[in-house]
Design a protein around this motif. Structure first.
Motif, PDB file in Angstrom:
ATOM      1  N   LEU A  52    -115.908 -94.984 -24.188  1.00  0.00           N
ATOM      2  CA  LEU A  52    -115.579 -94.052 -25.272  1.00  0.00           C
ATOM      3  C   LEU A  52    -116.826 -93.558 -25.992  1.00  0.00           C
ATOM      4  CD1 LEU A  52    -112.341 -95.690 -26.631  1.00  0.00           C
ATOM      5  CD2 LEU A  52    -112.563 -93.476 -25.530  1.00  0.00           C
ATOM      6  N   ALA A  53    -117.852 -94.405 -26.095  1.00  0.00           N
ATOM      7  CA  ALA A  53    -119.113 -93.928 -26.674  1.00  0.00           C
ATOM      8  C   ALA A  53    -119.704 -92.827 -25.808  1.00  0.00           C
ATOM      9  CB  ALA A  53    -120.103 -95.086 -26.817  1.00  0.00           C
ATOM     10  N   ALA A  54    -119.631 -93.019 -24.484  1.00  0.00           N
ATOM     11  CA  ALA A  54    -120.127 -91.978 -23.576  1.00  0.00           C
ATOM     12  C   ALA A  54    -119.309 -90.700 -23.713  1.00  0.00           C
ATOM     13  CB  ALA A  54    -120.089 -92.483 -22.134  1.00  0.00           C
ATOM     14  N   LEU A  55    -117.985 -90.859 -23.847  1.00  0.00           N
ATOM     15  CA  LEU A  55    -117.131 -89.675 -23.982  1.00  0.00           C
ATOM     16  C   LEU A  55    -117.440 -88.910 -25.262  1.00  0.00           C
ATOM     17  CD1 LEU A  55    -114.742 -88.086 -22.821  1.00  0.00           C
ATOM     18  CD2 LEU A  55    -113.228 -89.532 -24.172  1.00  0.00           C
ATOM     19  N   VAL A  56    -117.508 -89.628 -26.386  1.00  0.00           N
ATOM     20  CA  VAL A  56    -117.794 -88.969 -27.663  1.00  0.00           C
ATOM     21  C   VAL A  56    -119.197 -88.367 -27.656  1.00  0.00           C
ATOM     22  CG1 VAL A  56    -118.103 -89.351 -30.135  1.00  0.00           C
ATOM     23  CG2 VAL A  56    -116.187 -90.425 -28.943  1.00  0.00           C
ATOM     24  N   THR A  58    -121.105 -87.451 -25.020  1.00  0.00           N
ATOM     25  CA  THR A  58    -121.271 -86.311 -24.123  1.00  0.00           C
ATOM     26  C   THR A  58    -120.590 -85.064 -24.672  1.00  0.00           C
ATOM     27  OG1 THR A  58    -119.373 -87.167 -22.876  1.00  0.00           O
ATOM     28  CG2 THR A  58    -121.547 -87.622 -22.004  1.00  0.00           C
ATOM     29  N   LEU A  59    -119.399 -85.239 -25.263  1.00  0.00           N
ATOM     30  CA  LEU A  59    -118.743 -84.072 -25.853  1.00  0.00           C
ATOM     31  C   LEU A  59    -119.536 -83.549 -27.045  1.00  0.00           C
ATOM     32  CD1 LEU A  59    -114.974 -85.073 -25.713  1.00  0.00           C
ATOM     33  CD2 LEU A  59    -116.122 -83.314 -24.388  1.00  0.00           C
ATOM     34  N   GLY A  60    -120.059 -84.459 -27.862  1.00  0.00           N
ATOM     35  CA  GLY A  60    -120.852 -84.018 -29.009  1.00  0.00           C
ATOM     36  C   GLY A  60    -122.133 -83.341 -28.593  1.00  0.00           C
ATOM     37  N   ILE A  61    -122.828 -83.927 -27.610  1.00  0.00           N
ATOM     38  CA  ILE A  61    -124.070 -83.308 -27.125  1.00  0.00           C
ATOM     39  C   ILE A  61    -123.751 -81.989 -26.440  1.00  0.00           C
ATOM     40  CG2 ILE A  61    -125.981 -83.587 -25.505  1.00  0.00           C
ATOM     41  CD1 ILE A  61    -125.899 -86.574 -26.094  1.00  0.00           C
ATOM     42  N   SER A  62    -122.605 -81.921 -25.745  1.00  0.00           N
ATOM     43  CA  SER A  62    -122.194 -80.659 -25.129  1.00  0.00           C
ATOM     44  C   SER A  62    -122.042 -79.565 -26.178  1.00  0.00           C
ATOM     45  CB  SER A  62    -120.874 -80.856 -24.387  1.00  0.00           C
ATOM     46  OG  SER A  62    -120.245 -79.631 -24.112  1.00  0.00           O
ATOM     47  N   GLN A  63    -121.333 -79.885 -27.253  1.00  0.00           N
ATOM     48  CA  GLN A  63    -121.122 -78.885 -28.301  1.00  0.00           C
ATOM     49  C   GLN A  63    -122.422 -78.534 -28.998  1.00  0.00           C
ATOM     50  OE1 GLN A  63    -118.084 -80.924 -30.581  1.00  0.00           O
ATOM     51  NE2 GLN A  63    -116.453 -79.760 -29.610  1.00  0.00           N
ATOM     52  N   THR A  64    -123.271 -79.538 -29.226  1.00  0.00           N
ATOM     53  CA  THR A  64    -124.544 -79.285 -29.900  1.00  0.00           C
ATOM     54  C   THR A  64    -125.465 -78.451 -29.026  1.00  0.00           C
ATOM     55  OG1 THR A  64    -124.348 -81.371 -31.112  1.00  0.00           O
ATOM     56  CG2 THR A  64    -126.530 -80.374 -30.995  1.00  0.00           C
ATOM     57  N   LEU A 297    -116.071 -83.748 -17.912  1.00  0.00           N
ATOM     58  CA  LEU A 297    -115.958 -84.473 -16.654  1.00  0.00           C
ATOM     59  C   LEU A 297    -116.849 -85.703 -16.652  1.00  0.00           C
ATOM     60  CD1 LEU A 297    -115.839 -81.542 -14.061  1.00  0.00           C
ATOM     61  CD2 LEU A 297    -113.970 -83.055 -14.734  1.00  0.00           C
ATOM     62  N   LEU A 298    -118.080 -85.544 -17.156  1.00  0.00           N
ATOM     63  CA  LEU A 298    -118.988 -86.691 -17.223  1.00  0.00           C
ATOM     64  C   LEU A 298    -118.420 -87.785 -18.126  1.00  0.00           C
ATOM     65  CD1 LEU A 298    -122.441 -84.855 -17.487  1.00  0.00           C
ATOM     66  CD2 LEU A 298    -121.472 -85.996 -15.496  1.00  0.00           C
ATOM     67  N   GLY A 299    -117.896 -87.386 -19.284  1.00  0.00           N
ATOM     68  CA  GLY A 299    -117.306 -88.364 -20.193  1.00  0.00           C
ATOM     69  C   GLY A 299    -116.079 -89.019 -19.586  1.00  0.00           C
ATOM     70  N   VAL A 301    -115.497 -89.576 -16.385  1.00  0.00           N
ATOM     71  CA  VAL A 301    -115.938 -90.547 -15.385  1.00  0.00           C
ATOM     72  C   VAL A 301    -116.405 -91.834 -16.057  1.00  0.00           C
ATOM     73  CG1 VAL A 301    -117.708 -91.007 -13.647  1.00  0.00           C
ATOM     74  CG2 VAL A 301    -116.521 -88.815 -13.660  1.00  0.00           C
ATOM     75  N   ALA A 302    -117.168 -91.687 -17.148  1.00  0.00           N
ATOM     76  CA  ALA A 302    -117.628 -92.878 -17.873  1.00  0.00           C
ATOM     77  C   ALA A 302    -116.448 -93.675 -18.424  1.00  0.00           C
ATOM     78  CB  ALA A 302    -118.563 -92.462 -19.006  1.00  0.00           C
ATOM     79  N   LEU A 303    -115.443 -92.980 -18.928  1.00  0.00           N
ATOM     80  CA  LEU A 303    -114.269 -93.672 -19.465  1.00  0.00           C
ATOM     81  C   LEU A 303    -113.480 -94.350 -18.353  1.00  0.00           C
ATOM     82  CD1 LEU A 303    -112.621 -94.276 -21.971  1.00  0.00           C
ATOM     83  CD2 LEU A 303    -111.381 -92.135 -21.616  1.00  0.00           C
ATOM     84  N   LEU A 304    -113.406 -93.729 -17.192  1.00  0.00           N
ATOM     85  CA  LEU A 304    -112.708 -94.339 -16.061  1.00  0.00           C
ATOM     86  C   LEU A 304    -113.394 -95.630 -15.639  1.00  0.00           C
ATOM     87  CD1 LEU A 304    -110.550 -94.238 -13.849  1.00  0.00           C
ATOM     88  CD2 LEU A 304    -112.119 -92.821 -12.499  1.00  0.00           C
ATOM     89  N   VAL A 305    -114.719 -95.601 -15.624  1.00  0.00           N
ATOM     90  CA  VAL A 305    -115.461 -96.815 -15.281  1.00  0.00           C
ATOM     91  C   VAL A 305    -115.167 -97.914 -16.296  1.00  0.00           C
ATOM     92  CG1 VAL A 305    -117.779 -97.799 -15.076  1.00  0.00           C
ATOM     93  CG2 VAL A 305    -117.273 -95.558 -14.082  1.00  0.00           C
ATOM     94  N   GLY A 306    -115.112 -97.552 -17.576  1.00  0.00           N
ATOM     95  CA  GLY A 306    -114.786 -98.539 -18.604  1.00  0.00           C
ATOM     96  C   GLY A 306    -113.383 -99.096 -18.435  1.00  0.00           C
ATOM     97  N   ALA A 307    -112.413 -98.241 -18.074  1.00  0.00           N
ATOM     98  CA  ALA A 307    -111.040 -98.703 -17.888  1.00  0.00           C
ATOM     99  C   ALA A 307    -110.937 -99.662 -16.710  1.00  0.00           C
ATOM    100  CB  ALA A 307    -110.122 -97.499 -17.664  1.00  0.00           C
ATOM    101  N   ILE A 308    -111.668 -99.377 -15.638  1.00  0.00           N
ATOM    102  CA  ILE A 308    -111.656-100.286 -14.488  1.00  0.00           C
ATOM    103  C   ILE A 308    -112.241-101.641 -14.885  1.00  0.00           C
ATOM    104  CG2 ILE A 308    -112.639-100.671 -12.195  1.00  0.00           C
ATOM    105  CD1 ILE A 308    -112.488 -97.658 -11.753  1.00  0.00           C
TER     106      ILE A 308
END
Length: 418
Positions: A52-56, A58-64, A297-299, A301-308
């Motif tokens: 979730l840190a990666a998701l937040v 990456t989305l934040g850096i994407s917007q920035t 998409l990057l976020g 994938v990171a979240l999927l890895v965390g869920a696994i």
């Protein structure tokens, strides 16, 4: 006899039921399970935190970054205007632009810089640094030769690497000087102007006075030889400027595009063609959308890895606690009670991971923005929804382990735990 029978019936009591298990008991057991092995719990939460840190982040850096990139695009695309001559009609006078077009345009409100640019026809003339041909290596090249007015460098936002740029006095005197673009200089083997290098364009010799390192517009200038307009008029019979490049203030392009033909040819404004970016907002939205999809998409994938990771650790936990599961089943817990307990544990771990991950992701966005001197941009929905996403991920990751724990037979579970 009948009284004895009645008394025997009265003495019969119903068989005792198993212990009643409430939701509070299940929550308490889940809390005990989470705190009994803090190391394992921390590792499980860490998987959610990372995802979730990666998701937040990456989305934040994407917007920035998207805001920065798109802002840069808007600044360039929304501040440029190009004016050229239309081909004249049959038996009609030429639509040549005046030589003082930059001066006329600079009088308009909203114009920041303007300059003439003309691509010269030098025939088959090659550009070289030596009058001698070296058979071992190529010394002459077919390069574009362009005539420029001094104001063009500001209009294209040229950055000088070394030397100086062409000025108006050199143009008025038709001096044989040239400024090279970075790519042209590299091909000719010129790295500086300290030794006053010279180049040949066919039989004409020019002194190199400067090298342009970069431009924001008209990128073909980087591979060109630039000479003064006055020199082009004398050597190559340049009759009129081919194009005027204009930089405007943001929001003034439409106004300048309407006024420029009347300022340059008040007697025949229809003879000039004005080009400027149409509907930059559409391109802006397309760029932002592409960036959002990429980083989402990057976020993901990171979240999927965390869920696994959560699923794996939870499954290992079920196997390790098989004795506990068997004991609780023997004491009256149903399959549903066992399943709910493990789902609560995985959901709580997902919730904690979402809260911590949202906090870390937000800090990463702020940190990257501070390092890059950007203005951080983050949709508040993203960090606020991270705990909810964490719960969903935790429940999804714990679904299989909890189902497996619920289907364990008490006897087999007790044997496995011994």
């Amino acid at each position: 006899m009948s009284q004895l029978a009645e008394r025997s019936v009265d003495d019969v009591k119903p068989a005792p039921r198993g212990p009643s298990i409430s939701l509070t008991d299940i929550i308490a057991e889940s809390g005990s399970g989470l705190t009994a092995r803090p190391g394992r719990t921390a590792l499980t939460i860490l998987g959610t935190v990372i995802g979730l840190a990666a998701l937040v982040a990456t989305l934040g850096i994407s917007q920035t970054a998207g805001n920065r990139i798109v802002g840069r695009f808007d600044e360039l695309a929304a501040t440029e205007v190009y004016v050229t001559s239309r081909p004249p009609a049959l038996d009609a006078p030429d639509n040549d632009m005046p030589w003082d077009s930059p001066d006329r345009l600079r009088r308009l409100e909203g114009v920041v810089a303007a300059g003439n640019l003309s691509v010269l026809d030098v025939g088959e003339a090659l550009v070289s640094t030596s009058p001698l041909r070296d058979p071992a290596q190529r010394t002459d090249f077919k390069l574009s030769v362009q005539a420029v007015s001094p104001g063009l460098y500001d209009a294209v936002r040229a950055r000088l690497a070394t030397g100086r740029l062409i000025d108006q006095l050199q143009s008025d005197r038709a001096e044989r000087v040239a400024v090279l673009g970075k790519t042209a200089a590299e091909r000719l083997g010129i790295t500086g102007v300290e030794l006053s290098p010279a180049i040949r364009v066919g039989d004409e010799v020019f002194s190199v006075i400067g090298i342009v390192e970069d431009v924001s517009r008209q990128f073909d200038l980087l591979a060109a030889v630039m000479i003064p307009e006055g020199t082009a008029m004398e050597l190559y019979r340049l009759r009129a400027p081919e194009m005027v490049v204009v930089e405007t203030r943001i929001g003034a392009t439409t106004l300048i595009a309407d006024q420029a033909p009347h300022a340059l040819k008040p007697d025949n404004p229809e003879g000039l063609k004005v080009a400027y970016p149409a509907e930059p907002q559409r391109v802006r939205e397309a760029v932002q959308s592409d960036l959002d999809v990429l980083f989402l998409l990057l976020g993901g994938v990171a979240l999927l890895v965390g869920a696994i990771g959560i699923a794996n650790v939870t499954l290992v936990s079920v196997l390790e606690r098989s004795g506990e599961i068997g004991l609780r089943r023997a004491l009256g817990a149903t399959r549903r009670h066992i399943a709910i307990q493990f789902l609560i544990e995985s959901g709580v771990m997902g919730l904690l991971g979402g809260v911590i991950g949202a906090s870390l992701g937000t800090l990463v966005v702020i940190g990257v923005s501070a390092i890059q001197t950007w203005s951080p941009v983050l949709d508040p929905v993203v960090p606020l929804s991270a705990p909810l996403i964490g719960i969903v991920v935790g429940l999804a990751a714990g679904a299989y382990p909890s189902t497996r724990a619920a289907h364990m037979e008490p006897v087999e579970a007790l044997r496995a735990g011994t």
